[in-house]
Design a protein around this motif. Sequence first.
Motif, PDB file in Angstrom:
ATOM      1  N   UNK A  11      -3.578 -16.062  -8.219  1.00 49.93           N
ATOM      2  CA  UNK A  11      -2.492 -16.796  -7.575  1.00 49.93           C
ATOM      3  C   UNK A  11      -1.306 -15.969  -7.121  1.00 49.93           C
ATOM      4  N   UNK A  12      -1.461 -14.665  -7.009  1.00 47.96           N
ATOM      5  CA  UNK A  12      -0.359 -13.806  -6.587  1.00 47.96           C
ATOM      6  C   UNK A  12      -0.477 -13.463  -5.106  1.00 47.96           C
ATOM      7  N   UNK A  13       0.650 -13.487  -4.389  1.00 45.13           N
ATOM      8  CA  UNK A  13       0.668 -13.108  -2.981  1.00 45.13           C
ATOM      9  C   UNK A  13       0.560 -11.592  -2.852  1.00 45.13           C
ATOM     10  N   UNK A  14      -0.112 -11.140  -1.806  1.00 47.55           N
ATOM     11  CA  UNK A  14      -0.231  -9.715  -1.518  1.00 47.55           C
ATOM     12  C   UNK A  14       0.618  -9.426  -0.287  1.00 47.55           C
ATOM     13  N   UNK A  15       1.661  -8.634  -0.444  1.00 48.07           N
ATOM     14  CA  UNK A  15       2.593  -8.364   0.646  1.00 48.07           C
ATOM     15  C   UNK A  15       2.897  -6.877   0.736  1.00 48.07           C
ATOM     16  N   UNK A  16       3.458  -6.498   1.868  1.00 48.73           N
ATOM     17  CA  UNK A  16       3.958  -5.147   2.072  1.00 48.73           C
ATOM     18  C   UNK A  16       5.422  -5.240   2.471  1.00 48.73           C
ATOM     19  N   UNK A  17       6.188  -4.230   2.133  1.00 52.55           N
ATOM     20  CA  UNK A  17       7.617  -4.217   2.424  1.00 52.55           C
ATOM     21  C   UNK A  17       7.844  -3.598   3.787  1.00 52.55           C
ATOM     22  N   UNK A  18       8.503  -4.353   4.676  1.00 55.94           N
ATOM     23  CA  UNK A  18       8.774  -3.895   6.032  1.00 55.94           C
ATOM     24  C   UNK A  18      10.193  -3.350   6.127  1.00 55.94           C
ATOM     25  N   UNK A  19      10.530  -2.800   7.289  1.00 51.03           N
ATOM     26  CA  UNK A  19      11.883  -2.311   7.515  1.00 51.03           C
ATOM     27  C   UNK A  19      12.861  -3.466   7.378  1.00 51.03           C
ATOM     28  N   UNK A  20      14.004  -3.206   6.786  1.00 46.20           N
ATOM     29  CA  UNK A  20      14.961  -4.268   6.541  1.00 46.20           C
ATOM     30  C   UNK A  20      14.748  -4.941   5.204  1.00 46.20           C
ATOM     31  N   UNK A  21      13.723  -4.487   4.462  1.00 45.73           N
ATOM     32  CA  UNK A  21      13.488  -5.038   3.138  1.00 45.73           C
ATOM     33  C   UNK A  21      12.722  -6.343   3.117  1.00 45.73           C
ATOM     34  N   UNK A  22      12.162  -6.751   4.269  1.00 48.76           N
ATOM     35  CA  UNK A  22      11.430  -8.010   4.319  1.00 48.76           C
ATOM     36  C   UNK A  22       9.992  -7.814   3.836  1.00 48.76           C
ATOM     37  N   UNK A  23       9.520  -8.764   3.042  1.00 47.63           N
ATOM     38  CA  UNK A  23       8.135  -8.740   2.568  1.00 47.63           C
ATOM     39  C   UNK A  23       7.259  -9.525   3.537  1.00 47.63           C
ATOM     40  N   UNK A  24       6.197  -8.909   4.005  1.00 51.26           N
ATOM     41  CA  UNK A  24       5.271  -9.549   4.935  1.00 51.26           C
ATOM     42  C   UNK A  24       3.876  -9.571   4.322  1.00 51.26           C
ATOM     43  N   UNK A  25       3.113 -10.616   4.656  1.00 50.07           N
ATOM     44  CA  UNK A  25       1.736 -10.662   4.199  1.00 50.07           C
ATOM     45  C   UNK A  25       0.971  -9.446   4.721  1.00 50.07           C
ATOM     46  N   UNK A  26       0.067  -8.970   3.913  1.00 49.23           N
ATOM     47  CA  UNK A  26      -0.787  -7.862   4.318  1.00 49.23           C
ATOM     48  C   UNK A  26      -1.295  -7.113   3.105  1.00 49.23           C
ATOM     49  N   UNK A  27      -2.582  -6.797   3.084  1.00 47.20           N
ATOM     50  CA  UNK A  27      -3.158  -6.024   1.996  1.00 47.20           C
ATOM     51  C   UNK A  27      -4.205  -6.751   1.189  1.00 47.20           C
ATOM     52  N   UNK A  28      -4.406  -8.051   1.462  1.00 45.46           N
ATOM     53  CA  UNK A  28      -5.394  -8.799   0.685  1.00 45.46           C
ATOM     54  C   UNK A  28      -6.805  -8.257   0.922  1.00 45.46           C
ATOM     55  N   UNK A  29      -7.069  -7.743   2.125  1.00 47.80           N
ATOM     56  CA  UNK A  29      -8.387  -7.181   2.408  1.00 47.80           C
ATOM     57  C   UNK A  29      -8.678  -5.974   1.538  1.00 47.80           C
ATOM     58  N   UNK A  30      -7.707  -5.062   1.439  1.00 43.44           N
ATOM     59  CA  UNK A  30      -7.879  -3.869   0.599  1.00 43.44           C
ATOM     60  C   UNK A  30      -7.981  -4.250  -0.870  1.00 43.44           C
ATOM     61  N   UNK A  31      -7.200  -5.225  -1.277  1.00 43.59           N
ATOM     62  CA  UNK A  31      -7.262  -5.689  -2.667  1.00 43.59           C
ATOM     63  C   UNK A  31      -8.670  -6.187  -2.996  1.00 43.59           C
ATOM     64  N   UNK A  32      -9.234  -7.018  -2.118  1.00 45.63           N
ATOM     65  CA  UNK A  32     -10.561  -7.570  -2.365  1.00 45.63           C
ATOM     66  C   UNK A  32     -11.630  -6.477  -2.355  1.00 45.63           C
ATOM     67  N   UNK A  33     -11.477  -5.515  -1.446  1.00 45.45           N
ATOM     68  CA  UNK A  33     -12.453  -4.426  -1.391  1.00 45.45           C
ATOM     69  C   UNK A  33     -12.472  -3.654  -2.709  1.00 45.45           C
TER      70      UNK A  33
END
Length: 361
Positions: free
Chosen positions: A244-266
């Motif tokens: 139940x945890x979101x997978x995000x990456x930190x973008x410029x400006x400190x904003x968290x965006x979705x991304x990385x669930x594919x690598x996590x599952x792999x």
Amino acid sequence: MTAKRIGILTSGGDCAGLNAALRAVVHRAIRNYGWKVFGIRDGSLGLMNRPLNYVEFDLKSVGDDMLRLGGTILGTINKGDPFAYPMPDGSKKDRSQDFVDGYKELGIEALVVIGGDGSMRILNELCRKGGIPMVGIPKTIDNDVAQTDYAIGFATALNVAGEAMDRLAPTAASHHRVMILEVMGRDVGHIALNAGIAGGADVVLIPEIPYTLEGIAKKIAEVRDEGRNHALMVVAEGCKTETGESVTTLQSGGQARYGGIGQYLAARLAETVEAETRVTVLGHVQRGGMPAMRDRIIASAFGVYAVDLIAQGKLGRMVAWQHGQVVDVPITDVAGITRAIDPYGTLAQTARGLGIYIGEM
């Protein structure tokens, strides 16, 4: 109300088909009603900044080449809520009145807003504050705007995801791999589920339906038992981990965006599945490029209908696509509401009927 000067802006993330909608609004307004049309640059900022940032359209400026252009010639923003606008010193300031004053300064009599659910909510609040007549046009590759079957941009994004599936399948077979395609969609799985069905996926994971790693591994084992040496997975970026945890990456400006669930599952599947895995993240490739024909058609129909609503004095409405035709609905029925995948709807049942693993229900 008979408007003589109308404004139009694009807000939120870009997508294919926005320029087709702009073109349709200008053609309908000028050709049929003799109105003037002002394009407001960079979303709400065009009216908030001084001097105002806008352009007056004529028919020469909206030729048929606009049908083929991705993005938006007006520019757009998907951050900077005017009610809590980020200032250079890190504070937040209510700049909504700047927007209202800009609208009055430009002297327009109605506003066409092309945006997603978040933009509809914010722009609706701004227009209510200023007594601004507004008509909305839905756009988002996520296809999550309420009350409409399709939003501008979805068809193109889906075509890109489908083509990616077609390209991944033969290389998966050649190398006996499990190929994972991560697609956009935010908190909904419209792109993932549609692309998975159309592309012959074995596993489709979407935010609306929980899954287990054991369920994925079991499906891949079934594929192998059926005599196939590879498997295809599609996962929506907004999918959480099995805990139940979101997978995000930190973008410029400190904003968290979705991304990385594919690598996590792999990484996790490498522990349970005896097969190489590779991950492809489509990202913003789904937003750009030449609009699909369906997006051009829907955008054109939306633009024409939006102008007609203004002419009829039907304001505070959003155009929508329902049952094969354009209708209009109250913006209050749309703003801030997310249209998610029905776990028991037609597409989910179709996927299950095809043997696709889409999670545990």
